[in-house]
Design a protein around this motif. Structure first.
Motif, PDB file in Angstrom:
ATOM      1  N   LEU A 136      41.474  31.629  35.295  1.00  0.00           N
ATOM      2  CA  LEU A 136      40.946  30.217  35.341  1.00  0.00           C
ATOM      3  C   LEU A 136      40.254  29.970  36.752  1.00  0.00           C
ATOM      4  O   LEU A 136      40.458  30.778  37.777  1.00  0.00           O
ATOM      5  CB  LEU A 136      41.981  29.249  35.143  1.00  0.00           C
ATOM      6  CG  LEU A 136      42.733  29.296  33.878  1.00  0.00           C
ATOM      7  CD1 LEU A 136      43.632  27.911  34.057  1.00  0.00           C
ATOM      8  CD2 LEU A 136      41.818  29.096  32.539  1.00  0.00           C
ATOM      9  N   GLN A 137      39.439  28.968  36.496  1.00  0.00           N
ATOM     10  CA  GLN A 137      38.532  28.402  37.927  1.00  0.00           C
ATOM     11  C   GLN A 137      39.435  27.942  39.053  1.00  0.00           C
ATOM     12  O   GLN A 137      40.555  27.296  38.680  1.00  0.00           O
ATOM     13  CB  GLN A 137      37.828  27.410  37.408  1.00  0.00           C
ATOM     14  CG  GLN A 137      36.530  27.034  38.483  1.00  0.00           C
ATOM     15  CD  GLN A 137      35.758  25.996  38.023  1.00  0.00           C
ATOM     16  OE1 GLN A 137      35.266  26.204  36.955  1.00  0.00           O
ATOM     17  NE2 GLN A 137      35.500  25.132  38.807  1.00  0.00           N
ATOM     18  N   GLY A 138      39.288  28.536  39.923  1.00  0.00           N
ATOM     19  CA  GLY A 138      40.352  28.421  41.293  1.00  0.00           C
ATOM     20  C   GLY A 138      41.292  29.198  41.446  1.00  0.00           C
ATOM     21  O   GLY A 138      42.003  29.040  42.512  1.00  0.00           O
TER      22      GLY A 138
ATOM     23  N   LYS B 214      39.523  34.264  41.575  1.00  0.00           N
ATOM     24  CA  LYS B 214      39.101  35.437  41.075  1.00  0.00           C
ATOM     25  C   LYS B 214      37.707  36.196  42.005  1.00  0.00           C
ATOM     26  O   LYS B 214      37.759  37.243  42.186  1.00  0.00           O
ATOM     27  CB  LYS B 214      38.491  35.060  39.878  1.00  0.00           C
ATOM     28  CG  LYS B 214      38.674  35.709  38.528  1.00  0.00           C
ATOM     29  CD  LYS B 214      38.039  35.322  37.351  1.00  0.00           C
ATOM     30  CE  LYS B 214      38.035  33.742  36.927  1.00  0.00           C
ATOM     31  NZ  LYS B 214      36.696  33.330  37.832  1.00  0.00           N
TER      32      LYS B 214
ATOM     33  N   THR C  63      37.189  35.771  45.188  1.00  0.00           N
ATOM     34  CA  THR C  63      37.864  36.207  46.402  1.00  0.00           C
ATOM     35  C   THR C  63      38.321  37.393  46.107  1.00  0.00           C
ATOM     36  O   THR C  63      38.033  38.718  46.744  1.00  0.00           O
ATOM     37  CB  THR C  63      38.824  35.141  46.889  1.00  0.00           C
ATOM     38  OG1 THR C  63      38.142  33.754  46.881  1.00  0.00           O
ATOM     39  CG2 THR C  63      39.135  35.648  48.327  1.00  0.00           C
TER      40      THR C  63
ATOM     41  N   LYS D 102      37.882  41.293  47.649  1.00  0.00           N
ATOM     42  CA  LYS D 102      38.741  41.980  48.210  1.00  0.00           C
ATOM     43  C   LYS D 102      38.967  43.373  47.432  1.00  0.00           C
ATOM     44  O   LYS D 102      39.170  44.702  48.141  1.00  0.00           O
ATOM     45  CB  LYS D 102      39.947  41.283  47.547  1.00  0.00           C
ATOM     46  CG  LYS D 102      40.305  40.015  48.741  1.00  0.00           C
ATOM     47  CD  LYS D 102      41.613  39.409  48.493  1.00  0.00           C
ATOM     48  CE  LYS D 102      41.936  37.957  49.342  1.00  0.00           C
ATOM     49  NZ  LYS D 102      43.052  37.433  48.827  1.00  0.00           N
TER      50      LYS D 102
ATOM     51  N   SER E 154      47.337  35.580  43.375  1.00  0.00           N
ATOM     52  CA  SER E 154      46.671  35.111  44.610  1.00  0.00           C
ATOM     53  C   SER E 154      47.350  34.424  45.448  1.00  0.00           C
ATOM     54  O   SER E 154      48.348  33.744  44.767  1.00  0.00           O
ATOM     55  CB  SER E 154      45.219  34.718  44.142  1.00  0.00           C
ATOM     56  OG  SER E 154      45.544  33.393  43.480  1.00  0.00           O
ATOM     57  N   LYS E 155      47.111  34.015  46.534  1.00  0.00           N
ATOM     58  CA  LYS E 155      47.558  32.992  47.363  1.00  0.00           C
ATOM     59  C   LYS E 155      49.133  33.051  47.721  1.00  0.00           C
ATOM     60  O   LYS E 155      49.895  32.119  47.777  1.00  0.00           O
ATOM     61  CB  LYS E 155      47.241  31.566  46.844  1.00  0.00           C
ATOM     62  CG  LYS E 155      46.008  31.266  46.471  1.00  0.00           C
ATOM     63  CD  LYS E 155      45.416  30.185  45.778  1.00  0.00           C
ATOM     64  CE  LYS E 155      44.000  30.110  45.226  1.00  0.00           C
ATOM     65  NZ  LYS E 155      43.561  28.795  44.524  1.00  0.00           N
TER      66      LYS E 155
ATOM     67  N   ASP F  12      50.319  33.972  50.129  1.00  0.00           N
ATOM     68  CA  ASP F  12      50.663  33.711  51.763  1.00  0.00           C
ATOM     69  C   ASP F  12      50.951  32.314  52.081  1.00  0.00           C
ATOM     70  O   ASP F  12      51.432  31.796  53.046  1.00  0.00           O
ATOM     71  CB  ASP F  12      49.228  33.933  52.595  1.00  0.00           C
ATOM     72  CG  ASP F  12      47.993  33.193  51.895  1.00  0.00           C
ATOM     73  OD1 ASP F  12      47.836  33.539  50.497  1.00  0.00           O
ATOM     74  OD2 ASP F  12      47.248  32.652  52.503  1.00  0.00           O
TER      75      ASP F  12
ATOM     76  N   GLY G  70      47.382  38.550  46.615  1.00  0.00           N
ATOM     77  CA  GLY G  70      46.349  38.044  47.435  1.00  0.00           C
ATOM     78  C   GLY G  70      47.201  37.456  48.656  1.00  0.00           C
ATOM     79  O   GLY G  70      48.073  36.779  48.318  1.00  0.00           O
ATOM     80  N   VAL G  71      46.872  37.817  49.846  1.00  0.00           N
ATOM     81  CA  VAL G  71      47.672  37.061  51.004  1.00  0.00           C
ATOM     82  C   VAL G  71      46.881  36.236  51.999  1.00  0.00           C
ATOM     83  O   VAL G  71      47.180  36.145  53.153  1.00  0.00           O
ATOM     84  CB  VAL G  71      48.512  38.109  51.622  1.00  0.00           C
ATOM     85  CG1 VAL G  71      49.778  38.483  50.653  1.00  0.00           C
ATOM     86  CG2 VAL G  71      47.812  39.337  52.144  1.00  0.00           C
ATOM     87  N   GLY G  72      45.428  35.909  51.582  1.00  0.00           N
ATOM     88  CA  GLY G  72      44.946  35.245  52.545  1.00  0.00           C
ATOM     89  C   GLY G  72      43.280  34.985  51.868  1.00  0.00           C
ATOM     90  O   GLY G  72      43.082  35.585  50.741  1.00  0.00           O
ATOM     91  N   GLU G  73      42.313  34.345  52.551  1.00  0.00           N
ATOM     92  CA  GLU G  73      41.247  34.051  52.196  1.00  0.00           C
ATOM     93  C   GLU G  73      40.125  35.129  52.440  1.00  0.00           C
ATOM     94  O   GLU G  73      39.045  35.140  51.805  1.00  0.00           O
ATOM     95  CB  GLU G  73      40.849  32.630  52.703  1.00  0.00           C
ATOM     96  CG  GLU G  73      41.556  31.552  52.299  1.00  0.00           C
ATOM     97  CD  GLU G  73      40.900  29.961  52.514  1.00  0.00           C
ATOM     98  OE1 GLU G  73      39.903  29.755  51.962  1.00  0.00           O
ATOM     99  OE2 GLU G  73      41.611  29.599  53.472  1.00  0.00           O
TER     100      GLU G  73
HETATM  101  P1  GDP Z   1      37.601  31.433  41.395  1.00  0.00           P
HETATM  102  O1  GDP Z   1      37.130  29.937  40.845  1.00  0.00           O
HETATM  103  O2  GDP Z   1      38.855  31.897  40.574  1.00  0.00           O
HETATM  104  O3  GDP Z   1      36.684  32.271  41.648  1.00  0.00           O
HETATM  105  O4  GDP Z   1      38.500  31.051  42.899  1.00  0.00           O
HETATM  106  P2  GDP Z   1      37.839  31.314  44.474  1.00  0.00           P
HETATM  107  O5  GDP Z   1      37.853  32.908  44.568  1.00  0.00           O
HETATM  108  O6  GDP Z   1      36.693  30.769  44.756  1.00  0.00           O
HETATM  109  O7  GDP Z   1      39.285  30.801  45.086  1.00  0.00           O
HETATM  110  C1  GDP Z   1      39.606  29.407  45.178  1.00  0.00           C
HETATM  111  C2  GDP Z   1      40.055  29.020  46.427  1.00  0.00           C
HETATM  112  O8  GDP Z   1      41.265  29.744  46.638  1.00  0.00           O
HETATM  113  C3  GDP Z   1      39.093  29.448  47.642  1.00  0.00           C
HETATM  114  O9  GDP Z   1      39.146  28.447  48.713  1.00  0.00           O
HETATM  115  C4  GDP Z   1      39.649  30.825  48.126  1.00  0.00           C
HETATM  116  O10 GDP Z   1      39.396  30.891  49.787  1.00  0.00           O
HETATM  117  C5  GDP Z   1      41.167  30.606  47.935  1.00  0.00           C
HETATM  118  N1  GDP Z   1      41.952  31.883  47.744  1.00  0.00           N
HETATM  119  C6  GDP Z   1      41.838  33.032  46.954  1.00  0.00           C
HETATM  120  N2  GDP Z   1      42.619  33.910  47.169  1.00  0.00           N
HETATM  121  C7  GDP Z   1      43.421  33.440  48.184  1.00  0.00           C
HETATM  122  C8  GDP Z   1      44.551  33.889  48.863  1.00  0.00           C
HETATM  123  O11 GDP Z   1      45.219  35.096  48.248  1.00  0.00           O
HETATM  124  N3  GDP Z   1      45.294  33.144  49.752  1.00  0.00           N
HETATM  125  C9  GDP Z   1      44.574  32.018  50.126  1.00  0.00           C
HETATM  126  N4  GDP Z   1      45.330  31.309  51.034  1.00  0.00           N
HETATM  127  N5  GDP Z   1      43.481  31.338  49.427  1.00  0.00           N
HETATM  128  C10 GDP Z   1      42.873  31.911  48.525  1.00  0.00           C
END
Ligand code: GDP
Length: 290
Positions: A105-107, A110, A112, A116, A242-243, A245, A268-271
């Protein structure tokens, strides 16, 4: 050992077993109650928690404590084994030329995660290239392009063109000589039929070796339903949570993994692009229980 990192209350409950010559039902109930509390707080699916409690209780009371183990170690092992059945060993994505389709889903993280993964393969000596087929989210193209440029990873995208399927077709032809081809597809706020349709068309035209579903660690109880829909549509070969962290423990995502019979490949453990780790069941389980 994994269980040494458990929460204080769970440690306390398990301590009761240290001196016990045999395992009595009351002590097991206390331990199971603490495990339930921890797992529910971590967003693990309620039904799953109940099933798990039942198996732990039955095994702790029925099975003899193996020689050389104390009752505490025995119960810890049962808890760990039962959780492992759900979490799984994890998916090992091989280090070889392949096509990977990213879904979620969006956000969810994906885009990021796409960067990686490209970095991950690049560091293992393979040549990755990325196709941006997320034509839905404004900024996705620029975000992925910038990330790829910073990593020196080949990138294909067509800014402003909404034809995701056409982009994938042309993109794959363009990056043919690369080893690992990663396709970042579009998400939506929820699983709408046009998204499913687009995913299926991209899937058909690209025949990916792996379909990786990206799930936000904070997704909660609705994760299973979403994952099932993705699975019914294109099939899931692995999950990236993801996220992790943040404060979320990923129990919802774990429930989704179990509901779709898939397993976790990475976390996923960070941006930033280096914030990707291979999934380790031990660490994940102790976090869920902690
Ligand atoms: P998409 O819409 O699925 O492509 O999502 P994005 O890749 O743009 O990620 C959405 C938000 O989550 C962005 O602000 C990223 O920096 C953040 N994000 C993605 N993966 C991680 C993660 O593993 N840890 C943290 N803290 N933030 C993340």
């Amino acid at each position: 050992m994994v269980m040494d990192k458990l929460s204080n209350s769970l440690q306390d409950a398990l301590k009761k077993l240290v001196g016990a010559g045999r395992i009595d039902e009351r002590t097991v109930n206390d331990v199971v109650k603490d495990i339930q509390r921890a797992l529910l707080q971590s967003d693990v699916n309620v039904k799953m928690v109940m099933q798990l409690s039942k198996s732990i209780k039955e095994r702790a009371l029925d099975e003899d404590v193996p020689q050389g183990m104390n009752p505490r170690e025995h119960v810890i092992r049962i808890v760990y084994e039962e959780l492992m059945k759900i979490v799984g060993e994890g998916t090992d994505i091989p280090l070889k030329p392949q096509k990977i389709m990213m879904i979620g889903l969006q956000g969810s993280g994906k885009t990021t995660t796409t960067a990686k993964l490209a970095r991950y393969f690049q560091r293992k000596g393979l040549k990755p290239a990325v196709v941006c087929a997320d034509t839905f989210r404004p900024g996705a193209y620029q975000q992925l392009k910038t990330l790829c440029e910073s990593l020196n990873v080949a990138f294909y995208g067509e800014e402003g063109n909404p034809d995701a399927v056409g982009i994938v077709e042309r993109g794959l032809a363009e990056i043919d000589k690369y080893d690992v081809k990663i396709i970042d597809t579009a998400g939506r706020h929820s699983l709408e039929s046009d998204l499913i349709d687009e995913m299926e068309r991209i899937h058909a035209i690209s025949s990916p070796d792996y379909k990786l579903l990206v799930l936000d660690a904070g997704i909660g109880q609705q994760a299973s339903e979403q994952a099932k829909a993705f699975n019914d549509s294109v099939g899931i070969s692995g999950v990236v949570i993801s996220k992790l962290d943040g404060t979320a423990k990923g129990g919802g995502a774990m429930s989704a993994v179990a509901a779709t019979d898939s397993s976790i490949a990475f976390i996923g453990v960070g941006e930033t692009p280096q914030d990707l780790e291979k999934f380790e069941a031990d660490r994940f389980i102790s976090r869920l229980l902690g």
